[in-house]
Design a protein around this motif. Structure first.
Motif, PDB file in Angstrom:
ATOM      1  N   THR A  75      62.925  36.623  44.665  1.00 48.76           N
ATOM      2  CA  THR A  75      61.644  37.076  45.216  1.00 48.76           C
ATOM      3  C   THR A  75      61.257  38.463  44.701  1.00 48.76           C
ATOM      4  OG1 THR A  75      62.870  37.759  47.189  1.00 48.76           O
ATOM      5  CG2 THR A  75      61.706  35.662  47.285  1.00 48.76           C
ATOM      6  N   PHE A  76      62.250  39.276  44.344  1.00 54.08           N
ATOM      7  CA  PHE A  76      61.928  40.585  43.775  1.00 54.08           C
ATOM      8  C   PHE A  76      61.144  40.411  42.478  1.00 54.08           C
ATOM      9  CE2 PHE A  76      65.307  39.741  40.817  1.00 54.08           C
ATOM     10  CZ  PHE A  76      65.004  40.508  39.698  1.00 54.08           C
ATOM     11  N   LEU A  77      61.547  39.416  41.663  1.00 47.29           N
ATOM     12  CA  LEU A  77      60.894  39.168  40.387  1.00 47.29           C
ATOM     13  C   LEU A  77      59.499  38.595  40.597  1.00 47.29           C
ATOM     14  CD1 LEU A  77      61.045  39.099  37.304  1.00 47.29           C
ATOM     15  CD2 LEU A  77      62.092  36.832  37.481  1.00 47.29           C
ATOM     16  N   TYR A  78      59.369  37.666  41.553  1.00 47.93           N
ATOM     17  CA  TYR A  78      58.060  37.092  41.844  1.00 47.93           C
ATOM     18  C   TYR A  78      57.066  38.184  42.236  1.00 47.93           C
ATOM     19  CZ  TYR A  78      60.608  32.622  42.159  1.00 47.93           C
ATOM     20  OH  TYR A  78      61.391  31.518  41.909  1.00 47.93           O
ATOM     21  N   GLU A  79      57.492  39.061  43.135  1.00 46.95           N
ATOM     22  CA  GLU A  79      56.572  40.105  43.604  1.00 46.95           C
ATOM     23  C   GLU A  79      56.274  41.114  42.499  1.00 46.95           C
ATOM     24  OE1 GLU A  79      55.964  43.215  47.313  1.00 46.95           O
ATOM     25  OE2 GLU A  79      57.296  41.482  47.511  1.00 46.95           O
ATOM     26  N   SER A  80      57.268  41.423  41.686  1.00 41.86           N
ATOM     27  CA  SER A  80      57.039  42.353  40.590  1.00 41.86           C
ATOM     28  C   SER A  80      55.990  41.803  39.618  1.00 41.86           C
ATOM     29  CB  SER A  80      58.352  42.631  39.849  1.00 41.86           C
ATOM     30  OG  SER A  80      58.161  43.556  38.808  1.00 41.86           O
ATOM     31  N   LEU A  81      56.135  40.540  39.235  1.00 41.11           N
ATOM     32  CA  LEU A  81      55.166  39.933  38.325  1.00 41.11           C
ATOM     33  C   LEU A  81      53.800  39.807  38.975  1.00 41.11           C
ATOM     34  CD1 LEU A  81      57.398  37.125  36.740  1.00 41.11           C
ATOM     35  CD2 LEU A  81      56.691  39.286  35.700  1.00 41.11           C
ATOM     36  N   TRP A  82      53.777  39.480  40.268  1.00 40.13           N
ATOM     37  CA  TRP A  82      52.506  39.370  40.984  1.00 40.13           C
ATOM     38  C   TRP A  82      51.779  40.719  40.973  1.00 40.13           C
ATOM     39  CZ3 TRP A  82      49.757  35.318  42.878  1.00 40.13           C
ATOM     40  CH2 TRP A  82      48.675  35.619  43.712  1.00 40.13           C
ATOM     41  N   CYS A  83      52.502  41.796  41.202  1.00 45.54           N
ATOM     42  CA  CYS A  83      51.894  43.125  41.231  1.00 45.54           C
ATOM     43  C   CYS A  83      51.332  43.518  39.873  1.00 45.54           C
ATOM     44  CB  CYS A  83      52.911  44.159  41.711  1.00 45.54           C
ATOM     45  SG  CYS A  83      53.279  44.068  43.481  1.00 45.54           S
ATOM     46  N   VAL A  84      52.015  43.131  38.799  1.00 46.29           N
ATOM     47  CA  VAL A  84      51.473  43.382  37.461  1.00 46.29           C
ATOM     48  C   VAL A  84      50.153  42.635  37.293  1.00 46.29           C
ATOM     49  CG1 VAL A  84      51.830  43.022  34.984  1.00 46.29           C
ATOM     50  CG2 VAL A  84      53.707  43.852  36.409  1.00 46.29           C
ATOM     51  N   GLY A  85      50.128  41.383  37.758  1.00 44.17           N
ATOM     52  CA  GLY A  85      48.893  40.607  37.690  1.00 44.17           C
ATOM     53  C   GLY A  85      47.778  41.227  38.524  1.00 44.17           C
ATOM     54  N   VAL A  86      48.111  41.755  39.690  1.00 46.07           N
ATOM     55  CA  VAL A  86      47.119  42.408  40.546  1.00 46.07           C
ATOM     56  C   VAL A  86      46.537  43.635  39.830  1.00 46.07           C
ATOM     57  CG1 VAL A  86      46.796  43.731  42.679  1.00 46.07           C
ATOM     58  CG2 VAL A  86      48.058  41.582  42.722  1.00 46.07           C
ATOM     59  N   ALA A  87      47.397  44.420  39.184  1.00 42.91           N
ATOM     60  CA  ALA A  87      46.923  45.600  38.462  1.00 42.91           C
ATOM     61  C   ALA A  87      45.939  45.207  37.362  1.00 42.91           C
ATOM     62  CB  ALA A  87      48.112  46.357  37.867  1.00 42.91           C
ATOM     63  N   LEU A  88      46.277  44.163  36.607  1.00 44.89           N
ATOM     64  CA  LEU A  88      45.388  43.707  35.535  1.00 44.89           C
ATOM     65  C   LEU A  88      44.073  43.181  36.107  1.00 44.89           C
ATOM     66  CD1 LEU A  88      47.975  41.890  33.229  1.00 44.89           C
ATOM     67  CD2 LEU A  88      46.969  44.164  32.918  1.00 44.89           C
ATOM     68  N   LEU A  89      44.142  42.475  37.240  1.00 42.41           N
ATOM     69  CA  LEU A  89      42.932  41.958  37.886  1.00 42.41           C
ATOM     70  C   LEU A  89      42.000  43.097  38.293  1.00 42.41           C
ATOM     71  CD1 LEU A  89      41.213  39.753  39.302  1.00 42.41           C
ATOM     72  CD2 LEU A  89      42.668  40.087  41.318  1.00 42.41           C
ATOM     73  N   VAL A  90      42.558  44.135  38.907  1.00 40.87           N
ATOM     74  CA  VAL A  90      41.738  45.261  39.364  1.00 40.87           C
ATOM     75  C   VAL A  90      41.100  45.977  38.178  1.00 40.87           C
ATOM     76  CG1 VAL A  90      41.779  47.492  40.534  1.00 40.87           C
ATOM     77  CG2 VAL A  90      43.061  45.566  41.484  1.00 40.87           C
ATOM     78  N   ILE A  91      41.878  46.186  37.115  1.00 40.91           N
ATOM     79  CA  ILE A  91      41.331  46.868  35.930  1.00 40.91           C
ATOM     80  C   ILE A  91      40.185  46.050  35.340  1.00 40.91           C
ATOM     81  CG2 ILE A  91      41.838  47.551  33.557  1.00 40.91           C
ATOM     82  CD1 ILE A  91      44.673  48.271  34.530  1.00 40.91           C
ATOM     83  N   TRP A  92      40.380  44.733  35.221  1.00 42.42           N
ATOM     84  CA  TRP A  92      39.330  43.874  34.667  1.00 42.42           C
ATOM     85  C   TRP A  92      38.090  43.858  35.558  1.00 42.42           C
ATOM     86  CZ3 TRP A  92      37.252  39.530  37.061  1.00 42.42           C
ATOM     87  CH2 TRP A  92      36.313  38.820  36.295  1.00 42.42           C
TER      88      TRP A  92
END
Length: 315
Positions: free
Chosen positions: A180-197
């Protein structure tokens, strides 16, 4: 050990003489550095001063750490208080245990204090720092990997996390679990990219980029929380953090809709940071004005006279 599985570190601390160097702390520090770096770039791009984000972070980060720890200790008080428990363990932040909800809430208080001292609007600052916070969370989650904590349900998936860990009560945990640590880490990277876009595409302002980060993060946290098996309080069959995610999601979406209707667009650059001019270097654009004809000196009278004569060009 099956090489298809994700191994866990044999230890999360190294000793430099008598000084312990804890991987969990390094993950938090790396996250803070990334957040401040990206937030500063975004702030300057909006017309702000280059040191503003770091100056405000001096207030926000300590408040956030205290808030994150308080949320964890309050919601998991049974780990620190009661028969056979040592209350002093509540201060051992290096062993893990930071609640993101408390970190954001109290960190916002620290950011508000810093913004007041700097003379900048908190919503504009929150928009600039939002994707950086998501990346900081992505870095911080690797601290759970080093501590072998907050893993999920047993699994046979090839990317399962191999755990061999002895709990504080002496219980030995040995098996393959959802990372779950990996899932959340990857999800947060995706959230950052979503916000920037989204910020570039829709010119978000007045706190809406931050609200988008919050809403997107809570969606991922809800299903990741469902996979976790660490001890937690349950209400109507859901873990406490799931209920928190639902409430925060509703609040963030409501903010997005209301502010989007009442205050569309983004703040004007000159209203964001009054200290921006102080960071300009001598001779830079912010320090100079376009050249213009002299109002006095030789030739000034001829120039004035020429402008007063009627044009001799064909009409």
């Amino acid at each position: 050990m099956d090489l298809a599985y994700i191994p866990s570190p044999s230890r999360g601390v190294l000793h430099l003489g008598p000084v312990p160097l804890r991987a969990y702390a390094f993950c938090i520090i790396i996250g803070v550095v990334v957040a401040v770096w990206l937030g500063s770039r975004r702030w300057v791009a909006r017309g702000g001063a280059k040191h503003t984000v770091g100056d405000i972070a001096v207030w926000a980060v300590p408040f956030g750490l205290v808030g994150g720890r308080l949320y964890h200790v309050i919601t998991d008080h049974q780990l620190y208080f009661g028969d056979g428990r040592n209350p002093w363990n509540a201060f051992k932040i290096w062993e893990g245990g930071l609640g993101i909800w408390g970190a954001i809430a109290l960190g916002a208080v620290g950011a508000w204090i810093g913004c007041r001292r700097r003379g900048v609007p908190l919503p504009a600052y929150a928009d600039a720092i939002a994707p950086g916070i998501a990346l900081a969370q992505a870095c911080g989650r690797w601290g759970n990997w080093f501590n072998q904590e907050l893993y999920g349900k047993p699994t046979t998936l090839p990317w399962g996390l191999e755990i061999h860990h002895v709990e504080a009560d002496g219980t030995v945990v040995d098996g393959i679990f959802q990372p779950t640590f990996l899932y959340e880490s990857l999800w947060c990277v995706g959230v950052a990219l979503l916000v920037i876009w989204a910020d570039r595409r829709f010119t978000l302002g007045h706190g809406r980029a931050f609200a988008l980060y919050v809403a997107a993060y809570t969606v991922g946290r809800f299903w990741i929380e469902y996979l976790r098996i660490d001890e937690a309080h349950h209400i109507l069959g859901l873990r406490l953090n799931d209920w928190t995610a639902i409430i925060v999601f509703v609040g963030a979406v409501t903010y997005l809709v209301v502010v989007g209707r009442t205050r569309p667009g983004r703040e004007a650059p000159d209203s964001i940071d009054p200290a921006a001019g102080a960071d300009a270097e001598p001779g830079s654009e912010a320090d100079t004005e376009p050249s213009r004809p002299s109002d006095s000196g030789p030739g000034a009278e001829r120039t004035a006279a020429a402008t007063d004569e009627p044009s001799q060009q064909p009409t």
